[in-house]
Motif scaffolding. Structure first.
Motif, mmCIF file in Angstrom:
data_model
loop_
_atom_site.group_PDB
_atom_site.id
_atom_site.type_symbol
_atom_site.label_atom_id
_atom_site.label_comp_id
_atom_site.label_asym_id
_atom_site.label_seq_id
_atom_site.Cartn_x
_atom_site.Cartn_y
_atom_site.Cartn_z
ATOM 1 N N ASP A 1 -26.584 11.036 3.217
ATOM 2 C CA ASP A 1 -25.959 11.590 2.331
ATOM 3 C C ASP A 1 -24.320 11.200 2.692
ATOM 4 N N GLU A 2 -24.188 10.673 2.809
ATOM 5 C CA GLU A 2 -22.300 10.263 3.476
ATOM 6 C C GLU A 2 -22.204 9.448 1.953
ATOM 7 N N ALA A 3 -23.375 8.560 1.022
ATOM 8 C CA ALA A 3 -22.422 7.982 0.372
ATOM 9 C C ALA A 3 -22.522 8.001 -0.767
ATOM 10 N N LEU A 4 -23.336 9.432 -1.416
ATOM 11 C CA LEU A 4 -23.575 10.376 -1.649
ATOM 12 C C LEU A 4 -22.232 11.207 -2.155
ATOM 13 N N VAL A 5 -21.903 11.665 -0.963
ATOM 14 C CA VAL A 5 -20.288 12.414 -0.903
ATOM 15 C C VAL A 5 -19.198 12.016 -1.241
ATOM 16 N N ARG A 6 -18.988 10.765 -0.344
ATOM 17 C CA ARG A 6 -17.768 10.107 -0.433
ATOM 18 C C ARG A 6 -17.976 9.824 -2.162
ATOM 19 N N GLY A 7 -19.160 9.316 -2.558
ATOM 20 C CA GLY A 7 -18.916 9.223 -4.006
ATOM 21 C C GLY A 7 -18.504 10.269 -4.979
ATOM 22 N N LEU A 8 -18.726 11.573 -4.681
ATOM 23 C CA LEU A 8 -18.038 12.719 -5.296
ATOM 24 C C LEU A 8 -16.476 13.396 -5.162
ATOM 25 N N GLY A 9 -15.968 12.371 -4.020
ATOM 26 C CA GLY A 9 -15.025 11.629 -2.914
ATOM 27 C C GLY A 9 -14.408 12.268 -2.147
ATOM 28 N N ALA A 10 -14.987 12.973 -1.256
ATOM 29 C CA ALA A 10 -14.418 13.233 -0.462
ATOM 30 C C ALA A 10 -13.535 11.661 0.889
ATOM 31 N N ASP A 11 -12.919 12.646 1.455
ATOM 32 C CA ASP A 11 -12.519 11.702 1.866
ATOM 33 C C ASP A 11 -12.916 11.079 3.458
ATOM 34 N N LEU A 12 -13.170 12.319 4.225
ATOM 35 C CA LEU A 12 -13.986 12.067 5.448
ATOM 36 C C LEU A 12 -15.330 12.327 5.259
ATOM 37 N N ALA B 1 -18.039 21.606 -5.113
ATOM 38 C CA ALA B 1 -16.488 21.654 -4.416
ATOM 39 C C ALA B 1 -15.930 20.448 -3.920
ATOM 40 N N ILE B 2 -16.080 19.694 -3.553
ATOM 41 C CA ILE B 2 -15.514 18.285 -3.752
ATOM 42 C C ILE B 2 -15.087 17.892 -4.502
ATOM 43 N N GLN B 3 -15.655 17.858 -5.653
ATOM 44 C CA GLN B 3 -15.169 17.181 -6.842
ATOM 45 C C GLN B 3 -13.849 18.347 -6.996
ATOM 46 N N LEU B 4 -13.549 19.717 -7.176
ATOM 47 C CA LEU B 4 -12.578 20.195 -7.598
ATOM 48 C C LEU B 4 -11.550 20.194 -6.534
ATOM 49 N N ALA B 5 -11.965 20.402 -5.834
ATOM 50 C CA ALA B 5 -10.623 20.533 -4.745
ATOM 51 C C ALA B 5 -10.199 18.927 -4.073
ATOM 52 N N VAL B 6 -10.689 17.703 -4.720
ATOM 53 C CA VAL B 6 -10.040 16.626 -4.778
ATOM 54 C C VAL B 6 -9.235 16.495 -5.994
ATOM 55 N N ALA B 7 -9.707 18.020 -7.118
ATOM 56 C CA ALA B 7 -9.300 17.560 -8.784
ATOM 57 C C ALA B 7 -7.716 18.427 -8.623
ATOM 58 N N ARG B 8 -7.215 18.865 -7.350
ATOM 59 C CA ARG B 8 -6.704 20.256 -7.020
ATOM 60 C C ARG B 8 -5.421 19.393 -6.639
ATOM 61 N N GLY B 9 -6.232 17.923 -5.976
ATOM 62 C CA GLY B 9 -4.755 17.158 -4.789
ATOM 63 C C GLY B 9 -5.451 17.036 -3.487
ATOM 64 N N LEU B 10 -6.318 17.890 -3.264
ATOM 65 C CA LEU B 10 -7.145 18.097 -1.710
ATOM 66 C C LEU B 10 -7.712 16.951 -1.085
ATOM 67 N N ARG B 11 -7.368 17.239 0.413
ATOM 68 C CA ARG B 11 -8.469 15.930 0.667
ATOM 69 C C ARG B 11 -9.760 16.351 2.039
ATOM 70 N N VAL B 12 -10.285 16.586 1.296
ATOM 71 C CA VAL B 12 -11.528 17.013 1.806
ATOM 72 C C VAL B 12 -12.640 16.148 2.937
ATOM 73 N N VAL B 13 -13.002 16.524 3.742
ATOM 74 C CA VAL B 13 -13.812 16.797 5.363
ATOM 75 C C VAL B 13 -15.433 16.815 5.017
ATOM 76 N N ALA B 14 -16.131 16.347 4.111
ATOM 77 C CA ALA B 14 -17.791 16.343 3.887
ATOM 78 C C ALA B 14 -18.475 16.531 4.788
ATOM 79 N N VAL B 15 -19.881 17.160 5.015
ATOM 80 C CA VAL B 15 -20.217 17.484 6.405
ATOM 81 C C VAL B 15 -21.417 17.953 5.606
ATOM 82 N N ALA B 16 -22.673 16.963 6.080
ATOM 83 C CA ALA B 16 -23.448 16.313 5.189
ATOM 84 C C ALA B 16 -24.667 15.828 6.188
ATOM 85 N N GLY B 17 -26.132 15.883 5.853
ATOM 86 C CA GLY B 17 -27.096 14.034 6.336
ATOM 87 C C GLY B 17 -26.177 13.454 6.529
#
Length: 311
Positions: A183-194, A164-180
Motif C-alpha cells: 500500500d505504499e504507493a496508495l498512501v503516498r498518493g494520498l499525500g504521505a511524506d514518509l 487522516a492523511i489528506q486532512l493532515a496534509v491540508a493542515r500543513g502537517l508532515r505525515v508518516v504513514a504506516v500500512a502494508g
C-alpha cells in the motif's frame, strides 16, 4: 419498511431484515429515504456484542445497525430550517442505543447531523464520508498540531487513515504513514511524506526517519504501545476505539476520541470532496439483504474503502 436489526449477539447469521414501522421526524429532525448506508467496523462490534461487553451499549431486545447514510430528505419535523424535502443529503447517526440504524429503507436523524451531499458523487460514495471523515477530522482537532509538525498515521490505507492523511496534509502537517508494503504507493498518493511498513519495529523505524519521534500519532489500526513508542516525549496520541489507548508514558497526552455527529464540520468535508482534496473510496456495493455477506467480507480485512449497502 425494512431495517437491519439484531435480537441476539453473535456472528453475521444473527443479522435480520425486519419489517418495522415507518419512523416519523419529530421536532428538529428529518426523515431520510436511504439510498446508501456504509458498513463499518463498529457495526461488527455492535452485532457481536463487543460494545455491550465494553459497557458502551445496553443489552436490548432489538438493536438497529448502521451509522452512515446518503439519501433524500422526505419529511422535516417542526423547527427544521436549512434542510428541505427533496434535498439530497449525507449524515451520521452517532447513537449506539437505537432500534433503527441507517441500514434501513428510511431513517430519522437530527437535522444538525446532516448536510448537503457533495456534488458530483454517487450516494454510495457520499455514504463513505460521515463516520470515517468526521472521525479523522475530529481526532486531528484533538491532537492540536501546528503546520510543519509531524503526524504518524497507523492503518493509513484504511478508510479513517486515508482521510487522516489528506486532512493532515491540508493542515500543513508532515505525515508518516504506516500500512502494508503493498500500500505504499496508495498512501503516498494520498499525500504521505514518509512510509513505514506495518511489519517493522515501529518506534525504531519511525525514529530513523524522524529523529526524536513524531509530534503525534493517530492510531487508526489500534497498534497501541508500539505506535506510542514512535511519539516524542510530551507529544500526543489519539486512540479511536474503546480499550485502544496505551498508558501515557513519557508525558504523552493520550486520549480516546469519541465520534460525534456534526453537520457543520461534515459540510466542510463535503466541500473538500467537491474540490478534489478528499478521496472517497467504495470497495463495493451490495443490496440490503446481503448485509451478512458484507459483515463477513469486512471481517476478512484487506478492503481499501468501504462496503456500501443500497436499500
Amino acid at each position: 419498511m425494512r431495517a437491519v436489526v439484531v435480537r441476539a449477539f453473535g456472528g453475521p447469521e444473527v443479522l435480520q431484515i425486519a419489517d418495522v414501522p415507518m419512523p416519523v421526524a419529530a421536532e428538529g429532525q428529518v426523515r431520510i429515504r436511504v439510498e446508501a448506508a456504509t458498513v463499518n467496523p463498529v457495526d461488527l462490534a455492535t452485532r457481536s456484542g463487543a460494545l455491550t461487553e465494553a459497557g458502551l451499549l445496553p443489552a436490548r431486545d432489538v438493536i438497529g445497525i448502521g451509522w452512515d447514510v446518503a439519501g433524500t430528505v422526505e419529511q422535516t419535523g417542526p423547527g427544521v430550517t436549512g434542510v428541505m424535502r427533496g434535498d439530497r443529503v449525507i449524515g451520521l447517526s452517532d447513537r449506539l442505543d437505537v432500534p433503527i440504524g441507517t441500514q434501513a429503507e428510511h431513517v430519522v436523524l437530527d437535522a444538525d447531523a446532516v448536510t448537503a451531499a457533495p456534488a458530483g458523487v454517487s450516494p454510495a460514495q457520499g455514504a463513505t464520508l460521515p463516520l470515517n471523515g468526521l472521525t479523522a477530522a475530529q481526532a486531528l482537532d484533538g491532537l492540536g498540531l501546528h503546520p510543519g509538525q509531524t503526524l504518524l498515521v497507523t492503518g493509513a490505507a484504511g478508510a479513517v487513515g486515508g482521510f487522516a492523511i489528506q486532512l493532515a496534509v491540508a493542515r500543513g502537517l508532515r505525515v508518516v504513514a504506516v500500512a502494508g508494503a503493498g500500500d505504499e504507493a496508495l498512501v503516498r498518493g494520498l499525500g504521505a511524506d514518509l512510509f513505514v511498513s506495518r511489519t517493522a519495529r515501529l518506534g525504531e523505524a519511525v525514529r530513523s526517519l524522524v529523529p526524536g519521534g513524531v509530534h503525534a500519532a493517530l492510531d487508526a489500526a489500534v497498534v497501541g504501545a508500539a505506535a506510542l513508542d514512535a511519539v516524542r516525549s510530551g507529544g500526543a496520541f489519539a486512540a479511536l476505539v474503546a480499550g485502544g489507548a496505551p498508558v501515557p508514558l513519557r508525558g504523552i497526552r493520550v486520549f480516546n476520541h469519541w465520534i460525534r455527529a456534526d453537520g457543520a464540520l461534515l459540510s466542510r468535508l463535503a466541500a473538500l470532496v467537491e474540490a478534489g482534496s478528499l478521496t472517497l473510496r467504495v470497495a463495493g456495493t451490495m443490496p440490503l439483504d446481503h448485509v451478512a455477506a458484507a459483515h463477513r467480507r469486512l471481517a476478512e480485512g484487506g478492503l481499501r474503502g468501504r462496503l456500501v449497502l443500497t436499500p
